[in-house]
Design an enzyme around this catalytic site. Structure first.
Site, PDB file in Angstrom:
ATOM      1  N   ASP A 180       5.016   2.954   0.534  1.00 44.19           N
ATOM      2  CA  ASP A 180       4.833   2.200  -0.706  1.00 44.19           C
ATOM      3  C   ASP A 180       4.407   3.105  -1.859  1.00 44.19           C
ATOM      4  O   ASP A 180       3.895   2.620  -2.876  1.00 44.19           O
ATOM      5  CB  ASP A 180       3.772   1.108  -0.513  1.00 44.19           C
ATOM      6  CG  ASP A 180       4.382  -0.198  -0.011  1.00 44.19           C
ATOM      7  OD1 ASP A 180       5.606  -0.243   0.164  1.00 44.19           O
ATOM      8  OD2 ASP A 180       3.623  -1.164   0.196  1.00 44.19           O
TER       9      ASP A 180
ATOM     10  N   ASP B 146      -2.512   4.020  10.696  1.00 41.30           N
ATOM     11  CA  ASP B 146      -2.660   4.330   9.276  1.00 41.30           C
ATOM     12  C   ASP B 146      -2.334   5.802   9.045  1.00 41.30           C
ATOM     13  O   ASP B 146      -2.258   6.601   9.991  1.00 41.30           O
ATOM     14  CB  ASP B 146      -4.079   4.018   8.807  1.00 41.30           C
ATOM     15  CG  ASP B 146      -4.285   2.525   8.571  1.00 41.30           C
ATOM     16  OD1 ASP B 146      -3.291   1.781   8.602  1.00 41.30           O
ATOM     17  OD2 ASP B 146      -5.450   2.107   8.367  1.00 41.30           O
TER      18      ASP B 146
ATOM     19  N   ASP C 246      -3.806   8.436   8.131  1.00 40.58           N
ATOM     20  CA  ASP C 246      -4.666   9.552   8.526  1.00 40.58           C
ATOM     21  C   ASP C 246      -4.936   9.570  10.028  1.00 40.58           C
ATOM     22  O   ASP C 246      -5.763  10.350  10.493  1.00 40.58           O
ATOM     23  CB  ASP C 246      -5.988   9.492   7.766  1.00 40.58           C
ATOM     24  CG  ASP C 246      -6.732   8.185   7.995  1.00 40.58           C
ATOM     25  OD1 ASP C 246      -6.078   7.122   7.950  1.00 40.58           O
ATOM     26  OD2 ASP C 246      -7.961   8.210   8.205  1.00 40.58           O
TER      27      ASP C 246
ATOM     28  N   ASP D  40      -5.519  -7.499   9.124  1.00 38.56           N
ATOM     29  CA  ASP D  40      -5.641  -7.210  10.548  1.00 38.56           C
ATOM     30  C   ASP D  40      -6.533  -8.230  11.251  1.00 38.56           C
ATOM     31  O   ASP D  40      -6.199  -8.752  12.316  1.00 38.56           O
ATOM     32  CB  ASP D  40      -6.171  -5.792  10.757  1.00 38.56           C
ATOM     33  CG  ASP D  40      -7.309  -5.443   9.799  1.00 38.56           C
ATOM     34  OD1 ASP D  40      -7.865  -6.359   9.155  1.00 38.56           O
ATOM     35  OD2 ASP D  40      -7.653  -4.245   9.690  1.00 38.56           O
TER      36      ASP D  40
END
Length: 532
Positions: free
Chosen positions: A136, A195, A197, A289
């Site tokens: 995105d 995610d 990282d 989530d």
């Protein structure tokens, strides 16, 4: 009618002191203290003591359960069937389930290579796995870099898809939802989410997928986070202490008792059938989530937490990034509680005890009461009793309960026990920000759906520190936090008053807590990244 005079409006006691502002203030204070301030403060103390007891009982209960789990060795392999997936000569690789790996990202210049590389390094039959990068990014340079990285791995034979969209509607939830609509996803059985990282080990799928294959009642297998930069600064050490308790105690207890806990949004594998049955991803809150986890649980699905499986990731090391993250993590659950309360109450697929666990323990105590009582009681009400000695806080409420709760919270990170005092001061100072966010979520106020991606530095800080750093530019709005400074001034004043007139020696706590608020208010905590 007789003409009104100042003596008919203002009591006689004021007349001799009308030129002395401080004396007038003291007289007004004495007149309103007994009929108004004292009853209100006693009510506030009573409410705070009730909330403290709620938190204390919850922490003790969790402590007893986790000790029982450890003593009786309730390992996941004993509670659920697990055996390694075996090759089938006739079926070949088709005997293995099809796995989708999703990596949502947004302008992740510093870490995109790490996450994509780790995902592409997962060990699994190459024709039974799809890596899906959901980019995105709004920075065209970063988009090009991410796309080139995906092409590089595709040239090595990795089945990797680079997906973009023309808007950021729904933020992360919107990206994940859009990714699930692709035609190639229809053939997938499970989806692993990381995610930008997060760096899973190569055997991640081999250790998680078998639980889902052999236990059709399981919807989610969640791994633990391992922090690669916990020693970067004092703030990251404090975060490690808080999150270690969440993973080693709260998640473990939820998994062992009610087979329910909040999905952490990453480092987990979902059964796609369960995800779809629960209604898929929704962007109505900033905790998509947790939203999905609660909805799936209400459908009767079970969750499993694997504390022995750790996935490396990065903690926010700048105060600005950490505050944005904590706003989202505090506001989102409160707002979700408001939206789902009646849905949980009226649900007929789960037991009454599970409803009580979700509403009372999971939402009310951990996501709302814990934030509010930390700030309101220890940073507002308790200091106020110094100014109103007629109101007393029992020693069990002011000392014993918080001490026991703090010790129970600290057991998750034994290596940081010597930092316990700093952790208490840090958590109390952050509780102002979290409490504000909690009320924003409950009341659906202006910033309720604010989503700002947590900044990841990767090796950026080390690289910039190696250069001759320029002096960071000072921006009033970024570095000064007026609410924290105001609270620090209030605590300092109460400490001075207690030192002069008090008898409980609260000033010992009030002074150091005031200093902590001043440090937070001036932004002198965390990593400073120099401008290049």
């Amino acid at each position: 009618m007789d003409r009104l005079t100042t003596t008919t409006i203002i009591p006689d006691a004021f007349q001799g002191a009308r030129d002395d502002i401080s004396m007038q203030f003291l007289i007004i204070w004495d007149q309103i203290k007994a009929p108004l301030i004292v009853p209100l403060l006693r009510l506030a103390v009573a409410i705070c003591l009730i909330m403290s007891l709620m938190l204390f009982i919850e922490r003790v209960y969790i402590g007893i359960v986790i000790i029982t789990v450890k003593l009786f060795g309730r390992k996941p392999e004993r509670c659920y069937k697990w055996e390694p997936l075996k090759d089938d000569v006739e079926l070949g690789n088709s005997a293995y389930p099809m796995v989708l790996v999703q990596i949502p990202m947004y302008n992740e210049r510093e870490v995109y290579q790490l996450s994509i590389g780790a995902a592409c390094g997962l060990s699994w039959p190459s024709d039974r796995i799809i890596i899906q990068v959901l980019d995105d990014s709004t920075d065209p340079v970063i988009k090009d870099l991410v796309e080139l990285e995906c092409q590089r791995w595709a040239s090595k034979g990795i089945n990797i898809k680079y997906e973009i969209r023309d808007n950021r509607n729904g933020y992360k939830a919107g990206a994940l939802k859009e990714g699930m609509k692709r035609n190639y996803v229809k053939n997938c059985d499970y989806v692993a989410i990381f995610d930008a990282d997060f760096q899973p080990e190569p055997d991640f799928l081999w250790r998680t997928i078998p639980f889902l294959v052999h236990n059709p009642e399981l919807a989610l297998v969640q791994a633990r986070w391992k922090f690669v930069n916990s020693d970067e600064c004092l703030m990251t050490r404090m975060q490690e202490m808080s999150l270690d308790y969440h993973f080693t105690v709260e998640q473990e207890v939820g998994s062992s008792t009610y087979a329910f806990f909040g999905f952490n949004g990453t480092a987990g594998v979902w059964r796609i059938g369960a995800l779809n049955e629960a209604g898929g991803w929704k962007d109505r809150t900033t905790v998509e989530d947790m939203d999905l986890a609660v909805r799936a649980s209400l459908k009767g699905w079970k969750f499993l937490y694997l504390g022995t499986l750790k996935v490396k990731n990065e903690l926010p090391s700048t105060l600005k990034a950490y505050r944005y993250q904590q706003h989202r993590w505090s506001c989102g659950p409160a707002n979700l509680f408001r939206k789902m309360f009646m849905e949980i109450i009226t649900n007929k697929k789960v037991t009454l005890w599970k409803k009580v666990h979700v509403i009372y323990s999971f939402f009310l105590v951990r996501k709302i009461v814990a934030h509010i009582v930390t700030f309101i009681f220890y940073c507002v009400v308790l200091p106020a009793t110094v100014l109103v000695p007629e109101v007393e806080v029992p020693k069990w409420g002011a000392v014993y309960i918080p001490s026991i709760v703090t010790i129970l919270n600290a057991v998750g990170t034994p290596r940081s026990l010597h930092l316990l005092v700093f952790w208490i001061l840090f958590e109390n100072a952050m509780s102002l920000h979290r409490t504000k966010a909690t009320f924003i979520g409950l009341l659906e106020a202006g910033r309720v759906n604010e989503w700002i991606v947590t900044e990841k530095l990767g090796d950026a800080f080390k690289a910039k520190a190696a250069k001759a750093p320029k002096k960071p530019r000072f921006k009033f709005g970024e570095r000064l936090h007026l609410l924290e400074l105001g609270t620090g001034a209030y605590l300092f004043f109460c400490g001075c008053y207690d030192l002069a007139f008090g008898k409980n020696h609260y000033f010992l706590y009030l002074y150091v807590q005031a200093i902590a608020f001043f440090i937070m208010g001036f932004g002198y905590i965390g990593t400073f990244v120099p401008y290049s």
